[in-house]
Write an enzyme that holds these catalytic residues in place. Structure first.
Site, PDB file in Angstrom:
ATOM      1  N   CYS A  65       0.854  -1.193   0.000  1.00  0.00           N
ATOM      2  CA  CYS A  65       0.000   0.000   0.000  1.00  0.00           C
ATOM      3  C   CYS A  65       0.886   1.238   0.000  1.00  0.00           C
ATOM      4  O   CYS A  65       1.708   1.420   0.897  1.00  0.00           O
ATOM      5  CB  CYS A  65      -0.911   0.000   1.227  1.00  0.00           C
ATOM      6  SG  CYS A  65      -1.764   1.558   1.491  1.00  0.00           S
ATOM      7  N   CYS A 125       0.592   3.356   3.171  1.00  0.00           N
ATOM      8  CA  CYS A 125       1.229   2.690   4.315  1.00  0.00           C
ATOM      9  C   CYS A 125       2.741   2.902   4.254  1.00  0.00           C
ATOM     10  O   CYS A 125       3.390   3.141   5.283  1.00  0.00           O
ATOM     11  CB  CYS A 125       0.921   1.196   4.330  1.00  0.00           C
ATOM     12  SG  CYS A 125      -0.718   0.783   4.976  1.00  0.00           S
ATOM     13  N   ASP A 127       0.070  16.642  -1.800  1.00  0.00           N
ATOM     14  CA  ASP A 127      -0.252  15.776  -2.932  1.00  0.00           C
ATOM     15  C   ASP A 127       0.807  15.963  -4.022  1.00  0.00           C
ATOM     16  O   ASP A 127       1.237  17.085  -4.304  1.00  0.00           O
ATOM     17  CB  ASP A 127      -1.652  16.114  -3.473  1.00  0.00           C
ATOM     18  CG  ASP A 127      -2.188  15.016  -4.369  1.00  0.00           C
ATOM     19  OD1 ASP A 127      -3.147  14.336  -3.966  1.00  0.00           O
ATOM     20  OD2 ASP A 127      -1.645  14.824  -5.493  1.00  0.00           O
ATOM     21  N   HIS A 172      -3.925   1.100   8.395  1.00  0.00           N
ATOM     22  CA  HIS A 172      -4.543   0.900   7.082  1.00  0.00           C
ATOM     23  C   HIS A 172      -6.054   0.728   7.197  1.00  0.00           C
ATOM     24  O   HIS A 172      -6.543  -0.250   7.758  1.00  0.00           O
ATOM     25  CB  HIS A 172      -3.940  -0.313   6.377  1.00  0.00           C
ATOM     26  CG  HIS A 172      -4.455  -0.460   4.975  1.00  0.00           C
ATOM     27  ND1 HIS A 172      -3.967   0.281   3.924  1.00  0.00           N
ATOM     28  CD2 HIS A 172      -5.454  -1.221   4.458  1.00  0.00           C
ATOM     29  CE1 HIS A 172      -4.623  -0.030   2.824  1.00  0.00           C
ATOM     30  NE2 HIS A 172      -5.533  -0.940   3.122  1.00  0.00           N
ATOM     31  N   ASN A 188     -12.511  10.479  -1.713  1.00  0.00           N
ATOM     32  CA  ASN A 188     -13.069   9.651  -2.777  1.00  0.00           C
ATOM     33  C   ASN A 188     -13.167   8.222  -2.272  1.00  0.00           C
ATOM     34  O   ASN A 188     -12.213   7.691  -1.702  1.00  0.00           O
ATOM     35  CB  ASN A 188     -12.187   9.722  -4.023  1.00  0.00           C
ATOM     36  CG  ASN A 188     -12.150  11.119  -4.615  1.00  0.00           C
ATOM     37  OD1 ASN A 188     -13.184  11.774  -4.694  1.00  0.00           O
ATOM     38  ND2 ASN A 188     -10.979  11.581  -4.989  1.00  0.00           N
ATOM     39  N   HIS A 195      -7.946   8.526   2.862  1.00  0.00           N
ATOM     40  CA  HIS A 195      -7.273   9.830   2.853  1.00  0.00           C
ATOM     41  C   HIS A 195      -8.303  10.917   2.612  1.00  0.00           C
ATOM     42  O   HIS A 195      -9.305  10.712   1.914  1.00  0.00           O
ATOM     43  CB  HIS A 195      -6.156   9.894   1.815  1.00  0.00           C
ATOM     44  CG  HIS A 195      -6.580   9.519   0.424  1.00  0.00           C
ATOM     45  ND1 HIS A 195      -6.746   8.217   0.024  1.00  0.00           N
ATOM     46  CD2 HIS A 195      -6.866  10.280  -0.663  1.00  0.00           C
ATOM     47  CE1 HIS A 195      -7.112   8.181  -1.250  1.00  0.00           C
ATOM     48  NE2 HIS A 195      -7.211   9.420  -1.687  1.00  0.00           N
ATOM     49  N   HIS A 215      -8.521  14.758   1.195  1.00  0.00           N
ATOM     50  CA  HIS A 215      -7.869  15.847   0.471  1.00  0.00           C
ATOM     51  C   HIS A 215      -8.270  17.168   1.139  1.00  0.00           C
ATOM     52  O   HIS A 215      -9.464  17.386   1.400  1.00  0.00           O
ATOM     53  CB  HIS A 215      -8.352  15.909  -0.977  1.00  0.00           C
ATOM     54  CG  HIS A 215      -8.080  14.682  -1.800  1.00  0.00           C
ATOM     55  ND1 HIS A 215      -7.101  14.643  -2.766  1.00  0.00           N
ATOM     56  CD2 HIS A 215      -8.674  13.464  -1.827  1.00  0.00           C
ATOM     57  CE1 HIS A 215      -7.110  13.441  -3.349  1.00  0.00           C
ATOM     58  NE2 HIS A 215      -8.055  12.715  -2.804  1.00  0.00           N
TER      59      HIS A 215
HETATM   60  P1  AMP Z   1      -7.653   9.534  -4.806  1.00  0.00           P
HETATM   61  O1  AMP Z   1      -7.737   9.616  -6.295  1.00  0.00           O
HETATM   62  O2  AMP Z   1      -8.753  10.241  -4.088  1.00  0.00           O
HETATM   63  O3  AMP Z   1      -7.467   8.101  -4.360  1.00  0.00           O
HETATM   64  O4  AMP Z   1      -6.367  10.361  -4.410  1.00  0.00           O
HETATM   65  C1  AMP Z   1      -5.081   9.848  -4.424  1.00  0.00           C
HETATM   66  C2  AMP Z   1      -4.169  11.033  -4.444  1.00  0.00           C
HETATM   67  O5  AMP Z   1      -2.864  10.581  -4.109  1.00  0.00           O
HETATM   68  C3  AMP Z   1      -4.052  11.724  -5.811  1.00  0.00           C
HETATM   69  O6  AMP Z   1      -4.450  13.087  -5.673  1.00  0.00           O
HETATM   70  C4  AMP Z   1      -2.569  11.587  -6.159  1.00  0.00           C
HETATM   71  O7  AMP Z   1      -2.053  12.710  -6.829  1.00  0.00           O
HETATM   72  C5  AMP Z   1      -1.946  11.382  -4.796  1.00  0.00           C
HETATM   73  N1  AMP Z   1      -0.668  10.683  -4.780  1.00  0.00           N
HETATM   74  C6  AMP Z   1      -0.364   9.540  -5.430  1.00  0.00           C
HETATM   75  N2  AMP Z   1       0.904   9.162  -5.142  1.00  0.00           N
HETATM   76  C7  AMP Z   1       1.392  10.097  -4.286  1.00  0.00           C
HETATM   77  C8  AMP Z   1       2.644  10.271  -3.621  1.00  0.00           C
HETATM   78  N3  AMP Z   1       3.662   9.405  -3.771  1.00  0.00           N
HETATM   79  N4  AMP Z   1       2.799  11.351  -2.837  1.00  0.00           N
HETATM   80  C9  AMP Z   1       1.793  12.233  -2.668  1.00  0.00           C
HETATM   81  N5  AMP Z   1       0.590  12.117  -3.249  1.00  0.00           N
HETATM   82  C10 AMP Z   1       0.388  11.074  -4.054  1.00  0.00           C
END
Ligand code: AMP
Length: 112
Positions: A3, A6, A29, A45, A85, A98, A100
């Site tokens: 994950c 994680c 992000d 998790h 989401n 998570h 946002h």
């Molecule tokens: P979701 O689409 O709601 O699952 O959001 C996942 C978010 O994680 C997206 O906005 C991605 O840009 C962000 N994301 C993916 N990988 C990373 C990372 N390594 N560091 C920071 N954010 C990330």
């Protein structure tokens, strides 16, 4: 467990941290959709909002106590949006709970 969040919580993958305590982490992000775009995660998790149970109540409450502290520290006095989401229709891409935090400009009126 394979994950991404994680691994970020464990420090195995780097992130730009803005807040951390024993239970939660907040980091920027990697693909920001607003001038301020921060993700707040529990270190434990939980796959999504759909997996929240009563045993998580204190943790979820803690997240929502910290979110306004982060928003204040980021200078979001004009407002911000908190989004989670959940599942494929919402286009959840990382299956670790998570929230946002989006702000720093007027956001779209449309939510979906
Ligand atoms: P979701 O689409 O709601 O699952 O959001 C996942 C978010 O994680 C997206 O906005 C991605 O840009 C962000 N994301 C993916 N990988 C990373 C990372 N390594 N560091 C920071 N954010 C990330």
């Amino acid at each position: 467990m394979d994950c991404l969040f994680c691994k970020i919580a464990a420090g195995e993958i780097p992130s730009t941290k803005v807040y951390e305590d024993d239970r939660i982490l907040a980091f920027r992000d990697i693909a920001p959709q607003a001038p301020t775009h921060i993700l707040v995660i529990p270190k434990t998790h939980i796959p999504s909002v759909a997996a929240i149970t009563p045993e998580h109540s204190a943790l979820i409450g803690h997240i929502f106590e910290v979110i306004p502290q982060i928003a204040q520290a980021e200078g979001l006095e004009n407002g911000y949006r908190v989004v989670s989401n959940c599942g494929p229709d919402a286009r959840q891409t990382v299956h670790h709970l998570h929230f946002h935090i989006l702000g720093g400009r007027p956001l779209e009126a449309q939510m979906a």
